[in-house]
Design a protein around this motif. Structure first.
Motif, PDB file in Angstrom:
ATOM      1  N   GLY A 246       0.829  -1.208   0.000  1.00  0.00           N
ATOM      2  CA  GLY A 246       0.000   0.000   0.000  1.00  0.00           C
ATOM      3  C   GLY A 246       0.856   1.247   0.000  1.00  0.00           C
ATOM      4  N   THR A 247       0.196   2.401  -0.026  1.00  0.00           N
ATOM      5  CA  THR A 247       0.935   3.660   0.030  1.00  0.00           C
ATOM      6  C   THR A 247       0.809   4.258   1.424  1.00  0.00           C
ATOM      7  OG1 THR A 247      -0.989   4.946  -0.630  1.00  0.00           O
ATOM      8  CG2 THR A 247       0.465   4.215  -2.385  1.00  0.00           C
ATOM      9  N   VAL A 248       1.711   5.160   1.742  1.00  0.00           N
ATOM     10  CA  VAL A 248       1.584   5.938   2.962  1.00  0.00           C
ATOM     11  C   VAL A 248       0.441   6.938   2.776  1.00  0.00           C
ATOM     12  CG1 VAL A 248       2.798   7.514   4.516  1.00  0.00           C
ATOM     13  CG2 VAL A 248       4.055   5.669   3.366  1.00  0.00           C
ATOM     14  N   LYS A 249       0.296   7.372   1.541  1.00  0.00           N
ATOM     15  CA  LYS A 249      -0.688   8.390   1.204  1.00  0.00           C
ATOM     16  C   LYS A 249      -0.845   8.377  -0.307  1.00  0.00           C
ATOM     17  CE  LYS A 249      -0.559  13.328   0.498  1.00  0.00           C
ATOM     18  NZ  LYS A 249      -0.226  13.218  -0.934  1.00  0.00           N
ATOM     19  N   GLY A 250      -2.043   8.614  -0.795  1.00  0.00           N
ATOM     20  CA  GLY A 250      -2.228   8.756  -2.231  1.00  0.00           C
ATOM     21  C   GLY A 250      -2.492   7.442  -2.958  1.00  0.00           C
ATOM     22  N   PRO A 251      -2.744   7.541  -4.263  1.00  0.00           N
ATOM     23  CA  PRO A 251      -3.267   6.401  -5.023  1.00  0.00           C
ATOM     24  C   PRO A 251      -2.234   5.569  -5.775  1.00  0.00           C
ATOM     25  CG  PRO A 251      -3.484   8.394  -6.314  1.00  0.00           C
ATOM     26  CD  PRO A 251      -2.748   8.783  -5.050  1.00  0.00           C
ATOM     27  N   ALA A 252      -0.937   5.668  -5.458  1.00  0.00           N
ATOM     28  CA  ALA A 252       0.068   4.967  -6.283  1.00  0.00           C
ATOM     29  C   ALA A 252      -0.222   3.472  -6.380  1.00  0.00           C
ATOM     30  CB  ALA A 252       1.477   5.210  -5.735  1.00  0.00           C
ATOM     31  N   ASP A 253      -0.629   2.860  -5.268  1.00  0.00           N
ATOM     32  CA  ASP A 253      -0.875   1.411  -5.283  1.00  0.00           C
ATOM     33  C   ASP A 253      -2.033   1.062  -6.216  1.00  0.00           C
ATOM     34  OD1 ASP A 253      -2.626   2.721  -3.574  1.00  0.00           O
ATOM     35  OD2 ASP A 253      -2.659   1.140  -2.058  1.00  0.00           O
ATOM     36  N   ARG A 254      -3.116   1.831  -6.120  1.00  0.00           N
ATOM     37  CA  ARG A 254      -4.287   1.570  -6.968  1.00  0.00           C
ATOM     38  C   ARG A 254      -3.965   1.832  -8.430  1.00  0.00           C
ATOM     39  NH1 ARG A 254      -8.027   5.214  -6.278  1.00  0.00           N
ATOM     40  NH2 ARG A 254      -7.224   5.705  -4.207  1.00  0.00           N
ATOM     41  N   MET A 255      -3.248   2.928  -8.685  1.00  0.00           N
ATOM     42  CA  MET A 255      -2.906   3.258 -10.075  1.00  0.00           C
ATOM     43  C   MET A 255      -2.067   2.146 -10.687  1.00  0.00           C
ATOM     44  SD  MET A 255      -2.045   7.339  -9.882  1.00  0.00           S
ATOM     45  CE  MET A 255      -2.546   7.840 -11.515  1.00  0.00           C
ATOM     46  N   GLY A 260      -2.166  -2.670 -14.475  1.00  0.00           N
ATOM     47  CA  GLY A 260      -1.691  -4.033 -14.710  1.00  0.00           C
ATOM     48  C   GLY A 260      -0.340  -4.339 -14.078  1.00  0.00           C
ATOM     49  N   LEU A 261       0.123  -3.471 -13.186  1.00  0.00           N
ATOM     50  CA  LEU A 261       1.399  -3.712 -12.499  1.00  0.00           C
ATOM     51  C   LEU A 261       1.110  -4.255 -11.109  1.00  0.00           C
ATOM     52  CD1 LEU A 261       2.749  -0.187 -13.434  1.00  0.00           C
ATOM     53  CD2 LEU A 261       3.494  -2.326 -14.488  1.00  0.00           C
ATOM     54  N   GLU A 262       2.088  -4.950 -10.548  1.00  0.00           N
ATOM     55  CA  GLU A 262       1.902  -5.458  -9.198  1.00  0.00           C
ATOM     56  C   GLU A 262       2.118  -4.317  -8.205  1.00  0.00           C
ATOM     57  OE1 GLU A 262       3.823  -9.347  -8.650  1.00  0.00           O
ATOM     58  OE2 GLU A 262       4.232  -8.698  -6.600  1.00  0.00           O
ATOM     59  N   ALA A 263       1.145  -4.090  -7.319  1.00  0.00           N
ATOM     60  CA  ALA A 263       1.278  -3.010  -6.323  1.00  0.00           C
ATOM     61  C   ALA A 263       2.071  -3.522  -5.126  1.00  0.00           C
ATOM     62  CB  ALA A 263      -0.096  -2.514  -5.900  1.00  0.00           C
ATOM     63  N   SER A 264       3.378  -3.609  -5.320  1.00  0.00           N
ATOM     64  CA  SER A 264       4.259  -4.141  -4.278  1.00  0.00           C
ATOM     65  C   SER A 264       5.669  -3.631  -4.567  1.00  0.00           C
ATOM     66  CB  SER A 264       4.274  -5.671  -4.341  1.00  0.00           C
ATOM     67  OG  SER A 264       4.927  -6.090  -5.537  1.00  0.00           O
ATOM     68  N   VAL A 265       6.593  -3.901  -3.660  1.00  0.00           N
ATOM     69  CA  VAL A 265       7.979  -3.503  -3.926  1.00  0.00           C
ATOM     70  C   VAL A 265       8.519  -4.214  -5.171  1.00  0.00           C
ATOM     71  CG1 VAL A 265       8.504  -2.871  -1.531  1.00  0.00           C
ATOM     72  CG2 VAL A 265       8.926  -5.212  -2.310  1.00  0.00           C
ATOM     73  N   ASP A 282      11.047  -1.271   2.682  1.00  0.00           N
ATOM     74  CA  ASP A 282      10.773  -1.192   4.114  1.00  0.00           C
ATOM     75  C   ASP A 282      10.903  -2.556   4.788  1.00  0.00           C
ATOM     76  OD1 ASP A 282       9.636   0.921   6.109  1.00  0.00           O
ATOM     77  OD2 ASP A 282       8.560  -0.947   6.561  1.00  0.00           O
ATOM     78  N   GLU A 283      11.181  -2.508   6.094  1.00  0.00           N
ATOM     79  CA  GLU A 283      11.293  -3.754   6.874  1.00  0.00           C
ATOM     80  C   GLU A 283      10.057  -4.641   6.731  1.00  0.00           C
ATOM     81  OE1 GLU A 283      12.102  -1.813  10.513  1.00  0.00           O
ATOM     82  OE2 GLU A 283      14.273  -1.761  10.127  1.00  0.00           O
ATOM     83  N   ARG A 284       8.896  -4.014   6.576  1.00  0.00           N
ATOM     84  CA  ARG A 284       7.669  -4.808   6.443  1.00  0.00           C
ATOM     85  C   ARG A 284       7.642  -5.646   5.174  1.00  0.00           C
ATOM     86  NH1 ARG A 284       4.113   0.143   8.361  1.00  0.00           N
ATOM     87  NH2 ARG A 284       6.236   0.967   8.420  1.00  0.00           N
ATOM     88  N   ASP A 285       8.543  -5.308   4.238  1.00  0.00           N
ATOM     89  CA  ASP A 285       8.608  -6.058   2.981  1.00  0.00           C
ATOM     90  C   ASP A 285       9.849  -6.935   2.901  1.00  0.00           C
ATOM     91  OD1 ASP A 285       6.220  -5.111   1.593  1.00  0.00           O
ATOM     92  OD2 ASP A 285       7.196  -3.157   1.636  1.00  0.00           O
ATOM     93  N   ALA A 286      10.499  -7.153   4.026  1.00  0.00           N
ATOM     94  CA  ALA A 286      11.766  -7.909   4.039  1.00  0.00           C
ATOM     95  C   ALA A 286      11.644  -9.254   3.318  1.00  0.00           C
ATOM     96  CB  ALA A 286      12.228  -8.122   5.478  1.00  0.00           C
ATOM     97  N   HIS A 287      10.480  -9.893   3.429  1.00  0.00           N
ATOM     98  CA  HIS A 287      10.293 -11.211   2.806  1.00  0.00           C
ATOM     99  C   HIS A 287      10.312 -11.148   1.277  1.00  0.00           C
ATOM    100  CE1 HIS A 287       6.386  -9.277   3.145  1.00  0.00           C
ATOM    101  NE2 HIS A 287       5.948 -10.066   2.188  1.00  0.00           N
ATOM    102  N   LEU A 288      10.270  -9.933   0.691  1.00  0.00           N
ATOM    103  CA  LEU A 288      10.248  -9.798  -0.769  1.00  0.00           C
ATOM    104  C   LEU A 288      11.630  -9.483  -1.355  1.00  0.00           C
ATOM    105  CD1 LEU A 288       6.854  -7.909  -1.119  1.00  0.00           C
ATOM    106  CD2 LEU A 288       7.337 -10.295  -1.706  1.00  0.00           C
ATOM    107  N   ARG A 289      12.641  -9.500  -0.488  1.00  0.00           N
ATOM    108  CA  ARG A 289      14.001  -9.172  -0.920  1.00  0.00           C
ATOM    109  C   ARG A 289      14.427  -9.998  -2.154  1.00  0.00           C
ATOM    110  NH1 ARG A 289      19.139  -7.792   1.430  1.00  0.00           N
ATOM    111  NH2 ARG A 289      18.343  -7.621   3.550  1.00  0.00           N
ATOM    112  N   ASP A 290      14.185 -11.305  -2.117  1.00  0.00           N
ATOM    113  CA  ASP A 290      14.599 -12.166  -3.240  1.00  0.00           C
ATOM    114  C   ASP A 290      13.883 -11.787  -4.536  1.00  0.00           C
ATOM    115  OD1 ASP A 290      16.216 -13.470  -1.519  1.00  0.00           O
ATOM    116  OD2 ASP A 290      15.002 -15.311  -1.377  1.00  0.00           O
ATOM    117  N   ASP A 291      12.603 -11.429  -4.413  1.00  0.00           N
ATOM    118  CA  ASP A 291      11.846 -11.018  -5.605  1.00  0.00           C
ATOM    119  C   ASP A 291      12.458  -9.778  -6.228  1.00  0.00           C
ATOM    120  OD1 ASP A 291      10.160 -13.073  -5.189  1.00  0.00           O
ATOM    121  OD2 ASP A 291       8.410 -11.865  -4.608  1.00  0.00           O
ATOM    122  N   VAL A 292      12.842  -8.819  -5.372  1.00  0.00           N
ATOM    123  CA  VAL A 292      13.456  -7.580  -5.863  1.00  0.00           C
ATOM    124  C   VAL A 292      14.764  -7.918  -6.571  1.00  0.00           C
ATOM    125  CG1 VAL A 292      14.551  -5.412  -5.155  1.00  0.00           C
ATOM    126  CG2 VAL A 292      12.345  -6.089  -4.154  1.00  0.00           C
TER     127      VAL A 292
END
Ligand code: GDP
Length: 324
Positions: A246-255, A260-265, A282-292
């Protein structure tokens, strides 16, 4: 700037970038920092040229931003907007005079009056932006991405039909509550970028945590920008504006999702992979490190929630260290 103070360039939208810059100037000499700011959101209302991202960056660094709204000036009054309502009910069909959907505070108005009057005298937006920043005592260089007009248009779904509206109509008037089908940066291919030299010479280029589609997108749409970034990929580091999907603020995730893009790191990593060597998540996304890393970027995991200026300063230090 001291001879060996490395130059830092930050590609910036509004709030997220401003919060990052506020931390950065705690870590380095402000004179070594250039913010290249999106102007695709700029609009003309009441005949006034309004540059929301430039003003958000300036007001934040001047410590004058309203901390709750996160736009406009603190201790603001709204007499002008109230007075406009008298005329709103009288305007003829088809006229946009006396529109009151866009918040313009009384003191904020002075900035738009100054910018508009200087533009009418033939001054360049970049010079005017410097004048405004200096008037607010801001120590960094704030540079509009171009002196030419680029207009971000949003194709929205309206009762089954696709309708094209300006970014501010989408963002403010419709409170970004309508689904989008596309965005277009009208004028971007003809516009002359005002940032190629600083991009070519900066030791560190930070892509701020800003909306990748409508804040960083317009800067990248300018001729030559992506080419320079690709060439200097190892010097480019981005901070993900998406935290935990998600976003801290604003519609970036929805946009992102609607395009057609994945709303994630991971989605952010894919968008930036060609032009950026490192993504800070962010630390909350640490589990996605390999994907990045699979998307082709180095990945750094840290606290990126900049509610506190100390966090912003540490994040800025992490970004600098990632590129030197
Ligand atoms: P604008 O102010 O709405 O024009 O937006 P920006 O282009 O600056 O982008 C807003 C983006 O910044 C959103 O996706 C937010 O999630 C992100 N953002 C705002 N504050 C922070 C923060 O403290 N940390 C991170 N990681 N992202 C942030």
């Amino acid at each position: 700037v001291e001879k060996n103070e490395p130059m830092i360039c930050v590609l910036a939208g509004g709030v997220g970038a401003a919060r990052f810059l506020r931390g950065l100037v705690r870590e380095v000499d402000p004179a070594s920092v250039t913010a290249v700011v999106n102007t695709g959101d700029d609009t003309i209302l009441h005949g006034l040229r309004i540059s929301p991202d430039l003003d958000t960056v300036t007001y934040t660094l001047a410590d004058a931003i309203d901390p709750v709204r996160q736009w406009g000036l603190r201790d603001e009054s709204w007499n002008m907007l109230e007075a406009l309502r008298r005329y709103e009910g009288r305007r003829p069909q088809g006229s946009s005079a006396a529109s009151t959907w866009f918040g313009l505070g009384d003191r904020d108005l002075a900035t738009h009056l100054y910018r508009t009057a200087r533009l009418a005298e033939g001054a360049l937006l970049s010079d005017i932006t410097t004048e405004i920043a200096q008037a607010w005592g801001v120590g960094i260089s704030i540079v509009p991405m171009t002196n030419d007009r680029v207009e971000t248009m949003v194709d929205v779904l309206d009762d089954g039909d696709v309708r094209r509206i300006t970014f501010q109509e989408y963002f403010v008037r419709h409170r970004h509550a309508v689904p989008i089908r596309g965005v277009d940066f009208v004028g971007a291919t003809e516009a002359v970028p005002a940032c190629l030299e600083v991009l070519a010479s900066a030791e560190t280029i930070v892509i701020a945590p800003s909306n990748p589609i409508v804040s960083i997108g317009p800067i990248r749409a300018l001729d030559g920008v992506d080419r320079v970034l690709r060439d200097r990929r190892d010097h480019v580091v981005a901070v993900s504006p998406i935290i935990a999907g998600g976003t801290v603020k604003g519609p970036a995730d929805r946009m992102m999702a609607e395009l057609g893009l994945e709303a994630s790191v991971t989605g952010v990593a894919r968008l930036y992979a060609e032009i950026c060597g490192t993504l800070i998540i962010d630390e909350r996304d640490a589990h996605l490190r390999d994907d990045v890393e699979r998307a082709g970027l180095r990945c750094i995991v840290t606290d990126t929630m900049m509610d506190d200026v100390g966090v912003a300063a540490r994040l800025a230090r992490t970004a600098i260290d990632a590129t030197s």
